[in-house]
Scaffold this motif. Structure first.
Motif, short mmCIF file in Angstrom:
data_model
loop_
_atom_site.label_atom_id
_atom_site.label_comp_id
_atom_site.label_asym_id
_atom_site.label_seq_id
_atom_site.Cartn_x
_atom_site.Cartn_y
_atom_site.Cartn_z
N GLY A 42 0.73 -1.18 -0.06
CA GLY A 42 -0.01 -0.05 -0.04
C GLY A 42 0.96 1.30 0.06
O GLY A 42 0.07 2.49 0.15
N GLU A 44 2.46 2.41 2.40
CA GLU A 44 2.21 3.24 3.71
C GLU A 44 3.29 3.93 4.31
O GLU A 44 3.25 4.64 4.97
CB GLU A 44 1.70 2.05 4.82
CG GLU A 44 0.54 1.35 4.40
CD GLU A 44 0.63 -0.13 3.64
OE1 GLU A 44 -0.20 -0.78 3.38
OE2 GLU A 44 1.90 -0.28 3.30
N ARG A 45 4.58 3.33 3.94
CA ARG A 45 5.83 3.97 4.49
C ARG A 45 6.64 4.63 3.49
O ARG A 45 7.81 5.08 3.56
CB ARG A 45 6.79 2.66 5.11
CG ARG A 45 6.18 1.96 6.36
CD ARG A 45 7.18 1.21 6.92
NE ARG A 45 6.54 0.51 8.31
CZ ARG A 45 5.96 -0.64 8.49
NH1 ARG A 45 5.99 -1.25 7.45
NH2 ARG A 45 5.76 -0.92 9.65
N GLY A 63 -1.85 6.21 4.05
CA GLY A 63 -2.36 4.81 3.45
C GLY A 63 -3.63 5.17 2.57
O GLY A 63 -3.74 4.67 1.24
N GLU A 64 -4.66 6.24 3.00
CA GLU A 64 -5.88 6.31 2.20
C GLU A 64 -5.51 7.14 1.05
O GLU A 64 -5.78 7.03 -0.06
CB GLU A 64 -6.68 7.01 3.04
CG GLU A 64 -7.59 6.16 4.29
CD GLU A 64 -8.61 7.18 5.15
OE1 GLU A 64 -8.94 7.97 4.74
OE2 GLU A 64 -8.35 6.44 6.42
N ARG A 66 -2.73 7.63 -0.58
CA ARG A 66 -1.87 6.86 -1.60
C ARG A 66 -2.87 5.96 -2.39
O ARG A 66 -2.68 5.78 -3.67
CB ARG A 66 -0.75 6.03 -1.11
CG ARG A 66 0.23 7.00 -0.48
CD ARG A 66 1.87 6.10 -0.59
NE ARG A 66 2.30 6.33 -1.92
CZ ARG A 66 3.39 5.79 -2.26
NH1 ARG A 66 4.25 5.27 -1.08
NH2 ARG A 66 3.82 5.56 -3.28
N VAL A 87 2.34 -5.07 3.39
CA VAL A 87 2.58 -3.79 4.14
C VAL A 87 3.95 -3.35 3.56
O VAL A 87 4.98 -4.04 3.68
CB VAL A 87 2.53 -4.02 5.73
CG1 VAL A 87 2.92 -2.57 6.33
CG2 VAL A 87 1.27 -4.36 5.92
N ASP A 88 3.99 -2.00 3.46
CA ASP A 88 5.48 -1.69 2.69
C ASP A 88 6.57 -1.55 3.71
O ASP A 88 6.13 -1.39 4.95
CB ASP A 88 4.90 -0.03 2.60
CG ASP A 88 5.81 0.98 1.95
OD1 ASP A 88 7.20 0.45 1.76
OD2 ASP A 88 5.49 1.94 1.44
#
Length: 293
Positions: A42, A44-45, A63-64, A66, A87-88
């Motif tokens: 995602g 996220e990072r 997250g949202e 991206r 997960v990133d």
């Protein structure tokens, strides 16, 4: 009647599909090819690289945001898109490097992590798959893991004895590695800028290149797609947190890019069909054999 051609492009993060091979995918969409972008994580990072968006409210909802950026880029490119759901891992920095975060994509068991991609390959049934080379294109842990998972899934998807619970076997016919930058490409853009009397953003790159191997000799396939460079850039700008619209990526005038290096380049890594090298089409050898199977 010839079968609908299908291309799967496997990427590590949202935005990678717009910075690597995007003009190629846009070209094939325009030709009527069914294109599925697979996004492993995602993002996220990821960093916020657009200074205008480096704000607490953006970081709190990264997250949202991206995912919404990915939706916008997908629509611009005209592709379908699927998330693998990992997960990133982030890009570790420091000396020594810190450990990767628990549960992240890069720490998954390759055989386990390949499962969701095998399922997608069997559902979508791509003739051609693109991904990164063994160095990930550049050594981000998620890009390297994306390579490992893509190769594992390509080799397993057609084997009825592997992952039997994940659908009927389907063997993709070709696997490519994206070669985003070669010394020849950087030199052509650099010299084009200087010839136009403009300051080149590639001078430092070329200095650093003296210590790096050149992937140019690995290129087997050059896809003419300059017509779709503007679509690529529009998709990239849609990832607003990841790209500074005033930054490096957009310093070279579009017409100069089209003249200096009008292709996106690939290395043919696996093939189940005959297609003489060098190629100009990811579906070389496939178009002749892609009948209903």
């Amino acid at each position: 009647m010839a079968e609908q051609l299908r291309l799967m492009a496997v990427h590590a993060h949202p935005d990678d599909e717009s910075s690597k091979g995007a003009a190629t995918t846009a070209k094939y969409v325009a030709q009527g090819v069914d294109v599925l972008v697979v996004t492993c994580t995602g993002g996220e990072r990821g960093s916020v690289l657009n200074p205008k968006l480096d704000r607490p409210d953006v970081w709190a909802n990264i997250g949202e945001i991206r995912r919404a950026e990915m939706d916008a880029a997908r629509a611009i490119l005209g592709v379908d898109q699927a998330w693998l759901g990992f997960v990133d891992s982030g890009l570790p920095e420091g000396d020594p490097l810190p450990p990767l975060p628990e549960g992240c994509f890069a720490l998954q068991d390759v055989e386990v992590a390949a499962g969701p991609l095998v399922r997608l390959m069997r559902e979508f049934r791509p003739h051609v798959v693109t991904t990164y080379d063994e160095e990930g294109g550049y050594p981000h842990p998620d890009h390297i893991m994306c390579h490992k998972v893509s190769v594992a899934a390509f080799e397993a998807a057609g084997d009825p004895e592997r992952y039997p619970e994940l659908g009927a076997p389907w063997q993709p016919l070709k696997l490519y590695y994206d070669i985003g930058f070669s010394k020849g490409k950087i030199m052509a853009l650099h010299e084009g800028m200087l010839a136009a009397g403009l300051e080149s953003p590639y001078e430092e790159w070329l200095k650093r290149w003296e210590d790096r191997p050149d992937k140019g000799p690995r290129i087997t396939t050059r896809v003419e797609c300059a017509e779709y460079f503007p679509v690529r850039d529009d998709a990239l700008r849609a990832h607003a947190t990841q790209v500074d619209p005033d930054g490096f990526w957009f310093h070279v005038p579009m017409e100069l890019q089209k003249r200096a290096w009008p292709t996106e380049d690939y290395e043919l890594a696996r093939s189940m069909v005959d297609s003489p090298l060098p190629e100009s089409d990811l579906f070389a050898g496939v178009r002749e054999t892609a009948h209903a199977r």
